[in-house]
Scaffold this motif. Structure first.
Motif, PDB file in Angstrom:
ATOM      1  N   PHE A 104     -10.826  -4.995   2.072  1.00  0.00           N
ATOM      2  CA  PHE A 104      -9.620  -5.548   2.678  1.00  0.00           C
ATOM      3  C   PHE A 104      -8.634  -6.032   1.616  1.00  0.00           C
ATOM      4  CE2 PHE A 104     -12.576  -5.722   6.216  1.00  0.00           C
ATOM      5  CZ  PHE A 104     -11.787  -5.226   7.240  1.00  0.00           C
ATOM      6  N   LYS A 123      -1.910   1.362   3.864  1.00  0.00           N
ATOM      7  CA  LYS A 123      -1.345   0.149   4.452  1.00  0.00           C
ATOM      8  C   LYS A 123      -0.353   0.419   5.582  1.00  0.00           C
ATOM      9  CE  LYS A 123       1.943  -0.342   0.581  1.00  0.00           C
ATOM     10  NZ  LYS A 123       1.450   0.847  -0.167  1.00  0.00           N
ATOM     11  N   LEU A 180     -10.991   6.587   8.775  1.00  0.00           N
ATOM     12  CA  LEU A 180     -11.733   6.370   7.530  1.00  0.00           C
ATOM     13  C   LEU A 180     -13.232   6.521   7.760  1.00  0.00           C
ATOM     14  CD1 LEU A 180      -9.682   3.333   6.194  1.00  0.00           C
ATOM     15  CD2 LEU A 180      -9.605   5.677   5.334  1.00  0.00           C
ATOM     16  N   VAL A 223     -15.099  -0.635   3.756  1.00  0.00           N
ATOM     17  CA  VAL A 223     -13.677  -0.797   3.470  1.00  0.00           C
ATOM     18  C   VAL A 223     -13.490  -2.090   2.687  1.00  0.00           C
ATOM     19  CG1 VAL A 223     -12.896   0.495   5.492  1.00  0.00           C
ATOM     20  CG2 VAL A 223     -13.235  -1.971   5.674  1.00  0.00           C
ATOM     21  N   THR A 273      -6.859   3.770  12.421  1.00  0.00           N
ATOM     22  CA  THR A 273      -6.946   4.043  10.981  1.00  0.00           C
ATOM     23  C   THR A 273      -8.364   3.796  10.483  1.00  0.00           C
ATOM     24  OG1 THR A 273      -4.619   3.454  10.667  1.00  0.00           O
ATOM     25  CG2 THR A 273      -6.018   3.462   8.708  1.00  0.00           C
ATOM     26  N   LEU A 274      -8.990   2.725  10.951  1.00  0.00           N
ATOM     27  CA  LEU A 274     -10.389   2.487  10.605  1.00  0.00           C
ATOM     28  C   LEU A 274     -11.272   3.628  11.103  1.00  0.00           C
ATOM     29  CD1 LEU A 274     -10.902  -1.334  11.324  1.00  0.00           C
ATOM     30  CD2 LEU A 274     -10.581  -0.222   9.106  1.00  0.00           C
ATOM     31  N   LEU A 324      -2.264   1.391   8.702  1.00  0.00           N
ATOM     32  CA  LEU A 324      -2.878   0.201   9.298  1.00  0.00           C
ATOM     33  C   LEU A 324      -1.865  -0.581  10.132  1.00  0.00           C
ATOM     34  CD1 LEU A 324      -5.055  -1.205   6.376  1.00  0.00           C
ATOM     35  CD2 LEU A 324      -5.903  -0.283   8.525  1.00  0.00           C
ATOM     36  N   GLN A 331     -10.210   1.113  -0.598  1.00  0.00           N
ATOM     37  CA  GLN A 331      -9.293  -0.025  -0.634  1.00  0.00           C
ATOM     38  C   GLN A 331      -8.203   0.223   0.416  1.00  0.00           C
ATOM     39  OE1 GLN A 331      -7.049  -2.663  -0.579  1.00  0.00           O
ATOM     40  NE2 GLN A 331      -8.230  -3.279  -2.361  1.00  0.00           N
ATOM     41  N   LEU A 332      -8.104  -0.681   1.375  1.00  0.00           N
ATOM     42  CA  LEU A 332      -7.221  -0.446   2.517  1.00  0.00           C
ATOM     43  C   LEU A 332      -5.736  -0.482   2.159  1.00  0.00           C
ATOM     44  CD1 LEU A 332      -9.090  -2.294   5.405  1.00  0.00           C
ATOM     45  CD2 LEU A 332      -8.976   0.161   4.923  1.00  0.00           C
TER      46      LEU A 332
END
Length: 261
Positions: A40, A16, A30, A38, A26-27, A19, A11-12
């Motif tokens: 959103f 936060k 992960l 992911v 950040t992606l 991001l 869960q992004l």
């Protein structure tokens, strides 16, 4: 034949701030942790008007969008179609309403269930579904059961229920009871530890004595589970959100490996 193991998402909301500072890197972080997907929660970076490019970005990192959290303001008569088309383009099959105070209101809960059923019915025309995500107050007593029971019993079987295990434990309830009671409706679940002040629990997944193997096994066998979603809302021992997520992911990997051996 045993059911396949679910894929693992994050869960992004857990990261936060990272991001906001650098969405793409950040992606990448992960992805490097080994996540399959992911989930959103509002922040779409520079892709907020370009779901196809966001889908391509995810694919370049070997990620997909497992689901998304969407408020009812994006599911009104004026906004619903655009919302569904946006997330369908992104590759999302299921949207979850993550919070609504009517969910623990003795009269508001009726209107909530009707609205959920209505938008889910429309979503199915797009080969999508819209479900609901719990916090702790949905497990307050209501009509000789709980508000969660009312929501589940007054919405169709096609409406997915995203059980947040952290909040179920926080409310003092047993997750497997609800997984089995509403079998086939847990498309995805949030794995986290939500601590009470002074309870001595670690908020890092897998570091307490919760029976995670039993819970995950029930999710797979009874819940029709497709995604395990790590959510990190507390960051202990001066760990950054990304470091905390990485530790929870590592612990989950160990548990899943043990379950398949």
């Amino acid at each position: 034949m045993p059911k396949p193991m679910p894929r693992v998402s994050v869960q992004l909301w857990s990261v936060k701030e990272a991001l906001k500072n650098d969405f793409d890197s950040t992606l990448l972080s992960l992805s490097e942790m080994g996540f399959d997907g992911v989930e959103f929660a509002g922040d779409l970076g520079s892709y907020k008007n370009n779901p196809s490019e966001l889908k391509k970005k995810l694919a370049s990192l070997n990620l997909v969008a497992s689901s998304a959290h969407i408020g009812f303001d994006s599911l009104t008569e004026k906004t619903l179609t655009n919302t569904l088309l946006f997330y369908k383009t992104l590759g999302v099959k299921v949207l979850f309403v993550p919070w609504d105070e009517r969910a623990w209101h003795p009269t508001g809960v009726t209107a909530l269930t009707k609205q959920l059923a209505h938008v889910n019915d429309i979503a199915q025309r797009y080969d999508m579904r819209i479900g609901f995500h719990n916090h702790d107050k949905e497990f307050n007593q209501f009509n000789d059961a709980t508000y969660w029971d009312y929501i589940a019993k007054n919405t169709p079987q096609s409406l997915p229920l995203q059980l947040d295990i952290g909040w179920v434990h926080f409310a003092g309830k047993e997750p497997t009871h609800y997984i089995k009671k509403y079998s086939g409706r847990t498309f995805s679940t949030h794995l986290k530890v939500r601590t009470h002040q002074g309870d001595g629990l670690s908020p890092i997944f897998g570091e307490n004595d919760y029976l995670w193997k039993v819970i995950i096994d029930s999710l797979i066998m009874d819940g029709d589970l497709q995604w395990l979603v790590i959510e990190q809302e507390e960051y202990p021992n001066n760990l950054t959100p990304l470091e905390s997520v990485a530790q929870s992911k590592s612990n989950l990997d160990k548990i899943l490996k043990e379950m398949t051996e």
